[in-house]
Scaffold this active site. Structure first.
Site, PDB file in Angstrom:
ATOM      1  N   ASN A 215       0.851  -1.193   0.000  1.00 18.20           N
ATOM      2  CA  ASN A 215       0.000   0.000   0.000  1.00 18.20           C
ATOM      3  C   ASN A 215       0.884   1.239   0.000  1.00 18.20           C
ATOM      4  OD1 ASN A 215       0.468   0.870   2.866  1.00 18.20           O
ATOM      5  ND2 ASN A 215      -0.377  -1.166   3.235  1.00 18.20           N
TER       6      ASN A 215
ATOM      7  N   PHE B   7      -5.248   4.402  13.874  1.00 19.19           N
ATOM      8  CA  PHE B   7      -5.385   5.375  12.784  1.00 19.19           C
ATOM      9  C   PHE B   7      -6.432   4.860  11.805  1.00 19.19           C
ATOM     10  CE2 PHE B   7      -2.014   8.662  12.895  1.00 19.19           C
ATOM     11  CZ  PHE B   7      -1.488   8.327  14.131  1.00 19.19           C
TER      12      PHE B   7
ATOM     13  N   LYS C 299     -14.664   2.195  14.079  1.00 17.89           N
ATOM     14  CA  LYS C 299     -13.411   1.463  14.343  1.00 17.89           C
ATOM     15  C   LYS C 299     -12.962   1.660  15.784  1.00 17.89           C
ATOM     16  CE  LYS C 299     -11.829   1.357   9.657  1.00 17.89           C
ATOM     17  NZ  LYS C 299     -11.012   1.907   8.598  1.00 17.89           N
TER      18      LYS C 299
ATOM     19  N   LYS D 159     -12.831  -1.765  17.876  1.00 19.63           N
ATOM     20  CA  LYS D 159     -11.510  -2.291  18.220  1.00 19.63           C
ATOM     21  C   LYS D 159     -11.115  -1.941  19.660  1.00 19.63           C
ATOM     22  CE  LYS D 159     -10.054  -2.220  13.382  1.00 19.63           C
ATOM     23  NZ  LYS D 159      -8.918  -2.492  12.517  1.00 19.63           N
TER      24      LYS D 159
HETATM   25  N1  CTP Z   1      -4.946  -2.522  11.839  1.00 24.57           N
HETATM   26  C1  CTP Z   1      -4.320  -3.589  12.414  1.00 24.57           C
HETATM   27  N2  CTP Z   1      -4.311  -4.814  11.766  1.00 24.57           N
HETATM   28  C2  CTP Z   1      -4.940  -4.951  10.605  1.00 24.57           C
HETATM   29  C3  CTP Z   1      -5.603  -3.865  10.005  1.00 24.57           C
HETATM   30  C4  CTP Z   1      -5.567  -2.658  10.630  1.00 24.57           C
HETATM   31  O1  CTP Z   1      -3.762  -3.460  13.488  1.00 24.57           O
HETATM   32  N3  CTP Z   1      -4.931  -6.135  10.012  1.00 24.57           N
HETATM   33  C5  CTP Z   1      -4.937  -1.225  12.530  1.00 24.57           C
HETATM   34  C6  CTP Z   1      -4.265  -0.113  11.780  1.00 24.57           C
HETATM   35  O2  CTP Z   1      -2.889  -0.026  12.115  1.00 24.57           O
HETATM   36  C7  CTP Z   1      -5.019   1.118  12.244  1.00 24.57           C
HETATM   37  C8  CTP Z   1      -6.407   0.580  12.534  1.00 24.57           C
HETATM   38  O3  CTP Z   1      -6.285  -0.827  12.662  1.00 24.57           O
HETATM   39  O4  CTP Z   1      -4.490   1.654  13.434  1.00 24.57           O
HETATM   40  C9  CTP Z   1      -7.416   0.867  11.465  1.00 24.57           C
HETATM   41  O5  CTP Z   1      -6.933   0.398  10.226  1.00 24.57           O
HETATM   42  P1  CTP Z   1      -7.839   0.327   8.940  1.00 24.57           P
HETATM   43  O6  CTP Z   1      -7.087  -0.342   7.832  1.00 24.57           O
HETATM   44  O7  CTP Z   1      -8.391   1.675   8.701  1.00 24.57           O
HETATM   45  O8  CTP Z   1      -8.995  -0.601   9.500  1.00 24.57           O
HETATM   46  P2  CTP Z   1      -9.660  -1.907   9.011  1.00 24.57           P
HETATM   47  O9  CTP Z   1     -10.267  -2.549  10.227  1.00 24.57           O
HETATM   48  O10 CTP Z   1      -8.698  -2.729   8.221  1.00 24.57           O
HETATM   49  O11 CTP Z   1     -10.849  -1.381   8.128  1.00 24.57           O
HETATM   50  P3  CTP Z   1     -10.983  -1.190   6.551  1.00 24.57           P
HETATM   51  O12 CTP Z   1     -12.079  -2.118   6.190  1.00 24.57           O
HETATM   52  O13 CTP Z   1     -11.353   0.257   6.380  1.00 24.57           O
HETATM   53  O14 CTP Z   1      -9.665  -1.548   5.904  1.00 24.57           O
END
Ligand code: CTP
Length: 420
Positions: free
Chosen positions: A226, A338, A352, A356
């Site tokens: 990414n 974040f 989130k 979480k």
């Molecule tokens: N995060 C994490 N492990 C993952 C995905 C995300 O610890 N596998 C953490 C990121 O570091 C960030 C937070 O979760 O602090 C939110 O990440 P984001 O990618 O926005 O959340 P997702 O739950 O993956 O939601 P999305 O469907 O929007 O990707």
């Protein structure tokens, strides 16, 4: 026991805690303006480089000459005065400030700051600066209690940049009694010094900060990745380290630092590195963009072009690191997440935060051009589990990191005060 001024003088002469700090002392037009001389003098003698900026009304109460002499820098008054530099004076001053202190701040000045009016050098300079602004209101008690003034103060209080040094109760210059007296000079200096020397506020705290974007291998050559550059996480780790925290940076980007940096590539490696330290940490700041999915199988050899026009990759879910740790975190641990969103920033970030079990989430809108991924700047909204919301306008990621360090130290203070 009240210390004598003689004692204070000698201790300031031998100790310059504010050395290398530039303080802009804004003075607006109230009777308490005469105390600006004492403030300027104490700031200068504690090592600060002080520049006084007077509003036109302030000059009815004190002269620029007094402040020029005391600060040993020319006092600034004219919005359209002749500058010795090509850069406009308000910009020059705005950029040089580590902190802007406005003492006294009148009802009029507070109203202007709250609404963004800039019709003199001081208000224009504040608007052009990104430095912290501390204001010491001073006015008649009825004026202070007036709903308009209270509203304006609450507007400023809710802006990340402003700290209010509350006025005191007593007899004010016009003979009335009540709250409105400017805080004592010593109180103001202590507040300014605490703000400028805030760098050790995370001493004794252990932090894990993650940075960058994970890479999920497809074969020995290719990966799913990414756009995260790691700049936000590295800025956060740097800022926390400078404030005395024991930092471990778990990063997909290699950097050389005085604190431990664990370089990882995949989400699973990041999970392992974070989990191995989580029990011992006081806070986890997950700025990393972690891939939600990874290829089910990694090819041992470079995948070759085939005759088929399609290649199907099967993906499997990665662990959600922050989610797993949010479930097991102790009450004395803080987790900041974040959320980079391209739509519905507030509702997605709020969901989130709750889902979480985070203490704070920092959201940003990735659809805004020129900020965010890869850029040195960002504009974010900070949401807390208690329901507070703070908007930080576009600013360098380093400044956002500094602000997040403030957020962290406030939360640690809150936790220390909370009943066990
Ligand atoms: N995060 C994490 N492990 C993952 C995905 C995300 O610890 N596998 C953490 C990121 O570091 C960030 C937070 O979760 O602090 C939110 O990440 P984001 O990618 O926005 O959340 P997702 O739950 O993956 O939601 P999305 O469907 O929007 O990707």
């Amino acid at each position: 026991m009240k210390k004598s001024s003689k004692k204070r003088e000698s201790s300031f002469d031998s100790f310059n805690p504010l050395e290398n700090k530039t303080v802009i002392l804004g003075v607006s037009g109230g009777i308490a303006a005469y105390k600006a001389c004492d403030i300027a003098s104490l700031l200068r003698r504690s090592g600060a480089n002080v520049h006084a900026v007077l509003t036109p009304n302030a000059r009815e109460f004190i002269t620029p000459l007094s402040l020029t002499t005391i600060t040993r820098n020319p006092a600034h008054c004219e919005q359209y005065g002749q500058s010795s530099n090509w850069r406009p004076e308000h910009i020059e001053l705005a950029k040089s400030a580590d902190l802007i202190l406005i003492a006294p701040a009148t009802a009029d000045l507070i109203a202007k700051l709250a609404t963004g009016i800039c019709d003199d050098l001081l208000t224009t300079m504040v608007l052009a600066s990104q430095a912290k602004v501390m204001i010491a209101p001073a006015m008649n008690p009825v004026m202070l209690q007036h709903p308009a003034t209270q509203y304006n103060l609450s507007v400023l209080e809710n802006r990340y940049r402003y700290d209010i040094i509350p006025s005191e109760y007593g007899e004010v210059a016009c003979g009335d009694w009540g709250s409105g007296k400017m805080a004592a000079v010593e109180t103001i200096i202590t507040a300014v010094a605490a703000r400028l020397l805030a760098h050790k506020t995370l001493a004794t705290k252990r932090l894990i900060v993650t940075a960058g974007g994970t890479r999920e291998p497809i074969d020995p050559v290719r990966f799913i990745g990414n756009r995260s550059s790691g700049k936000m996480g590295i800025a956060m780790a740097d800022a926390a380290f400078a404030r005395g925290a024991e930092v471990t940076l778990v990063s997909t980007v290699e950097v050389e630092r005085a604190y431990p940096v664990v370089v990882v590539e995949t989400a699973q490696e990041m999970q392992e590195a974070v989990e191995s330290e989580f029990d011992l940490c006081d806070a986890l700041v997950m700025t990393a963009a972690v891939a939600d999915f990874r290829p089910m199988a990694v090819a041992n050899h470079k995948i070759k072009k085939t005759d088929s026009d399609d290649l199907v990759l099967e993906l499997t879910k990665n662990p959600d690191i922050i989610d797993l740790l949010g479930r097991v975190k102790r009450k004395d641990q803080v987790i900041i997440g974040f959320a980079a969103e391209s739509e519905a920033l507030l509702s997605n970030a709020t969901q989130k935060l709750k889902r979480k079990n985070l203490d704070v989430i920092v959201g940003n809108d990735i659809s805004v051009p020129e900020i965010g991924f890869g850029s040195d700047d960002n504009a974010v909204v900070i949401l807390s589990a208690e329901g507070t919301r703070e908007n930080l306008p576009r600013m360098p990621k380093r400044a956002i990191a500094e602000h997040l360090c403030d957020v962290l130290s406030e939360r640690f203070q809150m936790l220390e005060k909370a009943p066990v």
